[in-house]
Design an enzyme around this catalytic site. Structure first.
Site, PDB file in Angstrom:
ATOM      1  N   LYS A  25      39.919   1.821 -25.984  1.00  0.00           N
ATOM      2  CA  LYS A  25      40.576   1.165 -27.198  1.00  0.00           C
ATOM      3  C   LYS A  25      41.309   0.130 -26.615  1.00  0.00           C
ATOM      4  CE  LYS A  25      44.060   1.881 -29.894  1.00  0.00           C
ATOM      5  NZ  LYS A  25      45.129   0.495 -30.009  1.00  0.00           N
ATOM      6  N   ASN A  26      42.112   0.312 -25.813  1.00  0.00           N
ATOM      7  CA  ASN A  26      43.205  -0.773 -25.253  1.00  0.00           C
ATOM      8  C   ASN A  26      42.622  -1.999 -24.336  1.00  0.00           C
ATOM      9  OD1 ASN A  26      45.224   0.109 -26.804  1.00  0.00           O
ATOM     10  ND2 ASN A  26      46.246   1.415 -25.112  1.00  0.00           N
ATOM     11  N   ARG A  95      47.478  -4.916 -34.079  1.00  0.00           N
ATOM     12  CA  ARG A  95      48.364  -5.832 -33.328  1.00  0.00           C
ATOM     13  C   ARG A  95      47.283  -6.353 -32.311  1.00  0.00           C
ATOM     14  NH1 ARG A  95      53.465  -7.081 -31.715  1.00  0.00           N
ATOM     15  NH2 ARG A  95      53.433  -7.678 -29.446  1.00  0.00           N
ATOM     16  N   ASP A 119      55.810  -2.298 -36.092  1.00  0.00           N
ATOM     17  CA  ASP A 119      55.139  -1.191 -36.568  1.00  0.00           C
ATOM     18  C   ASP A 119      55.993   0.114 -36.391  1.00  0.00           C
ATOM     19  OD1 ASP A 119      54.584  -0.387 -33.878  1.00  0.00           O
ATOM     20  OD2 ASP A 119      52.686  -1.417 -33.727  1.00  0.00           O
ATOM     21  N   ASP A 308      51.976   5.900 -24.400  1.00  0.00           N
ATOM     22  CA  ASP A 308      50.946   6.525 -25.484  1.00  0.00           C
ATOM     23  C   ASP A 308      50.638   7.986 -25.238  1.00  0.00           C
ATOM     24  OD1 ASP A 308      50.650   3.924 -26.629  1.00  0.00           O
ATOM     25  OD2 ASP A 308      48.625   3.511 -25.641  1.00  0.00           O
TER      26      ASP A 308
HETATM   27  C1  UD1 Z   1      51.953  -1.346 -24.999  1.00  0.00           C
HETATM   28  C2  UD1 Z   1      51.951  -0.578 -23.819  1.00  0.00           C
HETATM   29  C3  UD1 Z   1      50.714  -0.222 -23.373  1.00  0.00           C
HETATM   30  C4  UD1 Z   1      50.074   0.438 -24.544  1.00  0.00           C
HETATM   31  C5  UD1 Z   1      49.776  -0.579 -25.675  1.00  0.00           C
HETATM   32  C6  UD1 Z   1      49.074   0.270 -26.847  1.00  0.00           C
HETATM   33  C7  UD1 Z   1      53.630  -0.617 -21.884  1.00  0.00           C
HETATM   34  C8  UD1 Z   1      54.474  -1.342 -20.842  1.00  0.00           C
HETATM   35  N1  UD1 Z   1      52.689  -1.323 -22.758  1.00  0.00           N
HETATM   36  O1  UD1 Z   1      51.131  -2.700 -24.786  1.00  0.00           O
HETATM   37  O2  UD1 Z   1      50.464   0.611 -21.891  1.00  0.00           O
HETATM   38  O3  UD1 Z   1      48.655   0.750 -23.981  1.00  0.00           O
HETATM   39  O4  UD1 Z   1      51.052  -0.724 -26.106  1.00  0.00           O
HETATM   40  O5  UD1 Z   1      50.130   0.858 -27.324  1.00  0.00           O
HETATM   41  O6  UD1 Z   1      53.479   0.402 -21.976  1.00  0.00           O
HETATM   42  N2  UD1 Z   1      58.041  -7.134 -25.623  1.00  0.00           N
HETATM   43  C9  UD1 Z   1      59.074  -8.292 -25.582  1.00  0.00           C
HETATM   44  N3  UD1 Z   1      58.435  -9.735 -25.840  1.00  0.00           N
HETATM   45  C10 UD1 Z   1      57.249  -9.864 -25.456  1.00  0.00           C
HETATM   46  C11 UD1 Z   1      56.352  -8.983 -25.210  1.00  0.00           C
HETATM   47  C12 UD1 Z   1      56.557  -7.464 -25.135  1.00  0.00           C
HETATM   48  O7  UD1 Z   1      60.056  -7.909 -25.835  1.00  0.00           O
HETATM   49  O8  UD1 Z   1      56.941 -10.937 -25.956  1.00  0.00           O
HETATM   50  C13 UD1 Z   1      58.407  -5.909 -25.600  1.00  0.00           C
HETATM   51  C14 UD1 Z   1      58.022  -4.986 -26.454  1.00  0.00           C
HETATM   52  O9  UD1 Z   1      58.879  -4.952 -27.472  1.00  0.00           O
HETATM   53  C15 UD1 Z   1      57.995  -3.566 -25.768  1.00  0.00           C
HETATM   54  C16 UD1 Z   1      57.708  -3.994 -24.112  1.00  0.00           C
HETATM   55  O10 UD1 Z   1      58.191  -5.369 -24.152  1.00  0.00           O
HETATM   56  O11 UD1 Z   1      59.383  -3.216 -25.713  1.00  0.00           O
HETATM   57  C17 UD1 Z   1      56.078  -3.489 -24.041  1.00  0.00           C
HETATM   58  O12 UD1 Z   1      55.454  -4.530 -24.622  1.00  0.00           O
HETATM   59  P1  UD1 Z   1      53.811  -4.846 -24.098  1.00  0.00           P
HETATM   60  O13 UD1 Z   1      53.594  -4.114 -22.959  1.00  0.00           O
HETATM   61  O14 UD1 Z   1      53.622  -6.078 -24.360  1.00  0.00           O
HETATM   62  O15 UD1 Z   1      53.223  -4.043 -25.330  1.00  0.00           O
HETATM   63  P2  UD1 Z   1      51.789  -3.813 -25.652  1.00  0.00           P
HETATM   64  O16 UD1 Z   1      50.885  -5.063 -25.118  1.00  0.00           O
HETATM   65  O17 UD1 Z   1      51.546  -3.441 -27.074  1.00  0.00           O
END
Ligand code: UD1
Length: 419
Positions: A25-26, A95, A119, A308
């Site tokens: 999925k990711n 997202r 979320d 995850d």
């Molecule tokens: C995250 C997970 C990913 C997982 C996905 C789906 C990590 C590092 N990332 O990816 O493995 O497959 O969710 O559930 O494990 N953040 C900021 N500012 C930004 C972007 C991120 O502060 O611009 C922070 C977020 O709030 C969070 C962290 O960084 O605490 C991780 O974010 P990110 O890796 O970007 O999240 P996803 O891409 O959703």
């Protein structure tokens, strides 16, 4: 998006047999968004039949693409001039919609993408995404709940250093930089296998990218990309979920199509809990003969323990022999699901981003509610080792990530129904 669908699980079965792993999925959602970078028909194979793929298809359709599903293959026909607006009604459901931002700015010089908001697992900022695009020369601001980004004269390569190896920010910057003029470097880049898959997809479209899977990615912009055909990598989180299911139920599951190298740390942890893990010709086999030993885990960006799989490791520890400490370092609210697990009799206390768990011999079935995809899967695993019957409400969360989960569990001997 609430629904009345629920899973009903009668605990006690030892899961035994074979399952296949579908595409990640990711990864697939990001590949679909990146198809916007080239006009013409891109084909993606090994696509899982999950709700999020439908949402991404709707989003791309609204941007002017023609999306056709044929079994596990999706073709996306991208017009010469796609639309530029991703509306809130779709973005709020998923997202990963934010992943159209980089491709649209790079390809057509403008994008308006609704802010996804927080979320159930915590707030998820976009500041790194926006700052990254600005460093590449885009003008970006937030207005009326939308990120509005413009680069009418194109993007220009630059050196970018991320404060945290954010997966989403690395993806948006990489998918923008592939069409920028000159060289972009992303320092402290994410290294997740899904991100590597996206990078390889871009390379097959004609992008010039070095350093995938390392903390320093170098992208030399090209003038144009071409449509491609690409197979999605297998889902490491589903693989991990089956591995934990085998260990928790004292089962024996062979997972076809699994890539052990994407899950080194979770499999090492399962081995220290007592699981016997062997690689097979096309996957892995996980067997457990005695009650799991408690394991301490801290989630971290890849190659660390994936956030995850946090619900799965907490579910395992709640019936393990001994005391454990589980630390969540990526999302602050992921422990919300602990309240539900406690309804099954788990002994867990949460302090900030640490959960302290005393394993009990058996959980006891009760009605619970899934709060997100992975929490839902973790609760189903806990229900499998609970005495009596457990119902898990808000089943649609699980559908977002696990195709035919109930059917697959039944094929392994579990008593699971969907109502
Ligand atoms: C995250 C997970 C990913 C997982 C996905 C789906 C990590 C590092 N990332 O990816 O493995 O497959 O969710 O559930 O494990 N953040 C900021 N500012 C930004 C972007 C991120 O502060 O611009 C922070 C977020 O709030 C969070 C962290 O960084 O605490 C991780 O974010 P990110 O890796 O970007 O999240 P996803 O891409 O959703």
């Amino acid at each position: 998006m609430a629904s009345l669908d629920r899973f009903r699980v009668v605990g006690g079965a030892r899961l035994h047999g074979e399952v296949g792993v579908t595409g990640a999925k990711n990864s697939v959602l990001k590949l679909m968004a990146a198809s916007l970078l080239a006009s013409g028909t891109t084909t993606i194979t090994n696509v899982p039949e999950i709700a999020d793929v439908e949402i991404m298809s709707d989003l791309l359709t609204r941007l002017g693409c023609t999306v056709v599903h044929n079994g596990s293959t999706v073709t996306i026909d991208v017009p010469a001039q796609p639309g530029h607006r991703a509306d809130y009604d779709l973005v709020r459901k998923m997202r990963a919609s934010i992943n159209v931002l980089g491709p649209l700015v790079a390809r057509i010089g403008q994008a308006e993408v609704a802010l996804p908001g927080g979320d159930a697992i915590g707030s998820r900022g976009l500041d790194f995404h926006i700052k990254g695009l600005e460093t590449l020369g885009a003008k970006a601001h937030i207005e009326h709940g939308y990120v509005i980004a413009e680069a009418p004269h194109g993007l220009v390569g630059a050196a970018i250093e991320l404060d945290f190896p954010s997966v989403g920010a690395t993806e948006n910057i990489m998918t923008a930089a592939v069409l920028a003029t000159g060289v972009t470097t992303i320092d402290n880049a994410a290294r997740e296998p899904d991100l590597v898959d996206l990078g390889e997809f871009l390379i097959s479209m004609g992008a010039n990218i070095q350093g995938l899977g390392t903390p320093l990615i170098t992208i030399t912009g090209v003038a144009q990309l071409n449509p491609t055909t690409h197979a999605t990598i297998p889902d490491r989180i589903i693989t991990g979920t089956w591995a934990f299911a085998a260990a928790m139920t004292l089962g024996d599951i062979t997972i076809h199509g699994a890539r052990a190298k994407d899950l080194e740390l979770p499999l090492e942890k399962l081995a220290s809990a007592g699981a016997i893990i062997t690689t097979t010709a096309d996957g892995i086999r996980v067997r457990m003969d005695s009650r799991p030993q408690a394991i301490d885990v801290s989630t971290l960006p890849y190659p660390g323990f994936p956030t995850d799989l946090l619900p799965m490791v907490i579910a395992l520890n709640s019936i393990a022999d001994g005391h454990s400490l589980v630390t969540e370092n990526v999302f602050e609210s992921r422990f919300m699901f602990v309240n539900e697990l406690s309804r099954l009799g788990a002994q867990i206390s949460v302090d900030g981003h640490h959960a302290s768990i005393d394993g009990v011999a058996e959980l006891s079935g009760a009605p619970v509610e899934a709060t997100d995809i992975r929490a839902g899967a973790g609760l189903i695993l806990a229900a499998l080792v609970s005495d009596g019957e457990t119902t898990i409400d808000q089943a649609f969360h699980v559908d977002r990530g696990y195709p035919n989960f109930a059917e697959q569990l039944c094929s392994l001997g579990a008593k699971v129904s969907r109502e």
